[in-house]
Design a protein around this motif. Structure first.
Motif, PDB file in Angstrom:
ATOM      1  N   ARG A 251      54.968  62.709  87.638  1.00  0.00           N
ATOM      2  CA  ARG A 251      55.971  63.031  88.657  1.00  0.00           C
ATOM      3  C   ARG A 251      56.742  61.797  89.131  1.00  0.00           C
ATOM      4  NH1 ARG A 251      52.789  67.635  92.297  1.00  0.00           N
ATOM      5  NH2 ARG A 251      52.202  68.942  90.529  1.00  0.00           N
ATOM      6  N   GLU A 252      56.637  60.715  88.404  1.00  0.00           N
ATOM      7  CA  GLU A 252      57.388  59.507  88.722  1.00  0.00           C
ATOM      8  C   GLU A 252      58.874  59.752  88.467  1.00  0.00           C
ATOM      9  OE1 GLU A 252      57.392  54.787  87.358  1.00  0.00           O
ATOM     10  OE2 GLU A 252      56.503  56.318  86.072  1.00  0.00           O
ATOM     11  N   VAL A 253      59.725  59.331  89.428  1.00  0.00           N
ATOM     12  CA  VAL A 253      61.162  59.433  89.244  1.00  0.00           C
ATOM     13  C   VAL A 253      61.597  58.312  88.302  1.00  0.00           C
ATOM     14  CG1 VAL A 253      63.422  59.369  90.344  1.00  0.00           C
ATOM     15  CG2 VAL A 253      61.504  60.476  91.505  1.00  0.00           C
ATOM     16  N   LEU A 254      62.233  58.684  87.201  1.00  0.00           N
ATOM     17  CA  LEU A 254      62.548  57.724  86.147  1.00  0.00           C
ATOM     18  C   LEU A 254      63.971  57.187  86.217  1.00  0.00           C
ATOM     19  CD1 LEU A 254      60.863  59.604  83.151  1.00  0.00           C
ATOM     20  CD2 LEU A 254      59.913  57.703  84.486  1.00  0.00           C
ATOM     21  N   MET A 255      64.928  58.061  86.468  1.00  0.00           N
ATOM     22  CA  MET A 255      66.322  57.630  86.437  1.00  0.00           C
ATOM     23  C   MET A 255      67.215  58.714  87.032  1.00  0.00           C
ATOM     24  SD  MET A 255      67.211  58.154  82.372  1.00  0.00           S
ATOM     25  CE  MET A 255      68.981  58.301  82.601  1.00  0.00           C
TER      26      MET A 255
END
Length: 432
Positions: A251-255
Motif C-alpha cells: 500500500r506504499e504510494v509510489l508515484m
C-alpha cells in the motif's frame, strides 16, 4: 458446442531442463538460457497463465529446479501451474510451496493416479489438475477425476472430441504447431478452457490480437473491462486525469502521473500502466525503457470521479531516480507515532537479515547465527518457542509479546537461511 460459457486462456509453458527453457518434453534443445526472461515477456504480452514442466532427473537436480520454479512464480504476473517429476505427495507440496497455484499430476504414471485422492483432500480439489495423452485414461478414471480434480491438461490435440464425449471437466490443450486461425476452432469446443504449448510460446506477441479475434467471434477471454468510460470521468482543464499509484501489497504510494483518453484505454486494454506525458506531449508505458513495468491490479475512481487510484504490481523502482517511490523529499515533519503496516515491518526486517547474510557486519548477532549454521539457528528457535510457552502461563500479556517478537526474529533468520519469503507464507495461509 459454442465454447462461449468458459473463459478461454492463452497459457504459454516453460519446459525446464538443467535451469534452461528447452523446446519441448521430447526435445532438449535450449530456447532460452534464462527462463525468467521468458516470464517477463509473457507478463508484458498478457498471458493468462503459465505451465512449468520440471524435466529434472534425480533429487539434487529436482531441488535446483524447484528453486528456479520459485523464482518464476515470484516474477510471474499470472497463475503458475507446476508439472513433472511428481512421485509422492511431498512433490506436490513442494510445487505449491514454491508458489505454483496448482499442480498437475501425470496420468501416464500409475503412481500419480494413486496420489489423486490424497493430494486433493490435503490441498483442495481446486489445486489439482491431471495431464493425459488418451481419453481412454479419462474413461478408466472418470469418477476419481471428477471427484478430486478441477481440470485436465490434454497433451494430444487429436483427442479433444473424445475427451468432451467422456467428461464434463474443463481442459487445457497442449498444441505445439497449428495455424493461429485454427485456434478459434479449438476454442469453439465448449469444455476447452485454454491452449498451451509451443503454439502459444512461439506466438506470445500475438496474444492481444488473438484475444480481440476471440471477442469478435463471441468467445470469452480474459481482459480488463472498464465499468466507467472516459466520458464518465471528470477531467482537469487540460482534459487529463490525475492518477495516484500504489503498491497493491504494501500500500506504499509510489508515484503520481496523468492519463488522457488514449492512455486510459491502452491501460485497460494491455493491463500495464500507460500515462500521458505533459512535458513530451505523448503516451508513455511505464517501464518501456527501464523494464520497471506496473501491472494493473485495480483502478478505482474517487467520489468526485476526478482522480484515479491505481493499485499495481511494481517491477523494480517506480521513480526515474532509482528510488522505490517518488515520494522521498521530506518537506516538514511533526513527531508522531507512526501506525505501522505489519506486513511492511516484517518485510523490512527480513530484508535487513538478508542484507546481513550477503554483507556481513562485525559484531552482528545475525551474522553470528549464520556463521554457526542451521543447527544453531534451530536450537535458538526451539528455545524461543519454549519461552513463549512459559510466558503464556504468566498473567501479563506483555511477556508473550516480547517472546513472540524474539521468536519471529529467529524464524526470519531461518527463512533467509532456507530462502523462504513472506509472500510464500502468506500465500500458503490464504490457501488454507
Amino acid at each position: 458446442m459454442n465454447g462461449r460459457n468458459i473463459v478461454k486462456k492463452f497459457v504459454p509453458c516453460i519446459y525446464l531442463y538443467h535451469g534452461h527453457a528447452v523446446r519441448r518434453l521430447t526435445d532438449c534443445s535450449v530456447v532460452e538460457t534464462d527462463p525468467l526472461r521468458l516470464v517477463s515477456l509473457y507478463n508484458e504480452n498478457n498471458a493468462d497463465g503459465l505451465i512449468v514442466f520440471d524435466m529434472s532427473e534425480g533429487d539434487q537436480e529436482h531441488e535446483e529446479a524447484l528453486d528456479m520454479i520459485r523464482e518464476i512464480c515470484a516474477a510471474a504476473e499470472m497463475e503458475v501451474m507446476g508439472a513433472g517429476n511428481i512421485r509422492r505427495m511431498e512433490d506436490v507440496k513442494k510445487l505449491l510451496y514454491a508458489g505454483c497455484r496448482r499442480a498437475i499430476l501425470d496420468y501416464t504414471r500409475e503412481d500419480n493416479i494413486a496420489l489423486t485422492e490424497e493430494v486433493s483432500l490435503k490441498f483442495g480439489k481446486n489445486k489439482i489438475l491431471a495431464s493425459y495423452e488418451s481419453a481412454d485414461v479419462i474413461t478408466a478414471n472418470r469418477e476419481l477425476l471428477e471427484q478430486y480434480v478441477s481440470a485436465l491438461l490434454l497433451m494430444n490435440p487429436h483427442q479433444i472430441r473424445e475427451t468432451e464425449n467422456t467428461t464434463v471437466l474443463p481442459f487445457y490443450v497442449q498444441i505445439n504447431q497449428i495455424a493461429l486461425n485454427k485456434l478459434m476452432e479449438i476454442f469453439a469446443h465448449e469444455n476447452v478452457c485454454g491452449v498451451t504449448g509451443n503454439t502459444i510460446n512461439d506466438n506470445y506477441r500475438e496474444i492481444d490480437t488473438l484475444k480481440s479475434l476471440c471477442k469478435e467471434n463471441g468467445i470469452l477471454v480474459e481482459t480488463f473491462e472498464a465499468a466507467y468510460q472516459w466520458a464518465d470521468l471528470k477531467k482537469n482543464r487540460e482534459g487529463l486525469m490525475p492518477v495516484v499509484v500504489q503498491d497493491y501489497r504494501t500500500r506504499e504510494v509510489l508515484m503520481m502521473a496523468y492519463m488522457n483518453e488514449e492512455s486510459y484505454s491502452q491501460t485497460i486494454c494491455t493491463g500495464r500502466m500507460t500515462y500521458f506525458s505533459r512535458s513530451r506531449g505523448q503516451l508513455w508505458v511505464k517501464g518501456e525503457t527501464s523494464g520497471h513495468f506496473q501491472y494493473v491490479k485495480s483502478l478505482t475512481a474517487d467520489c468526485d470521479m476526478d482522480t484515479i487510484l491505481a493499485k499495481v504490481s511494481q517491477v523494480g523502482a517506480a521513480c526515474h531516480t532509482g528510488a522505490r517511490s517518488c515520494f522521498f523529499n521530506e518537506i516538514t515533519k511533526k513527531d508522531y507515532e507512526e501506525t505501522t503496516n505489519p506486513f511492511q515491518v516484517l518485510e523490512e526486517v527480513l530484508e535487513v537479515i538478508k542484507d546481513r547474510k550477503i554483507h556481513p557486519k562485525e559484531g552482528s548477532y545475525t551474522n553470528y547465527l549464520f556463521d554457526k549454521g542451521i543447527d544453531k539457528i534451530l536450537k535458538k528457535l526451539g528455545e524461543e518457542a519454549t519461552e513463549i510457552v512459559i510466558a503464556a502461563k504468566n498473567p501479563s500479556a506483555n511477556e508473550v509479546k516480547y517472546e513472540m517478537s524474539d521468536f519471529l526474529y529467529h524464524m526470519m533468520v531461518l527463512m533467509v537461511q532456507k530462502n523462504v519469503t513472506w509472500e510464500e507464507i502468506a500465500a500458503e495461509l490464504v490457501n488454507r
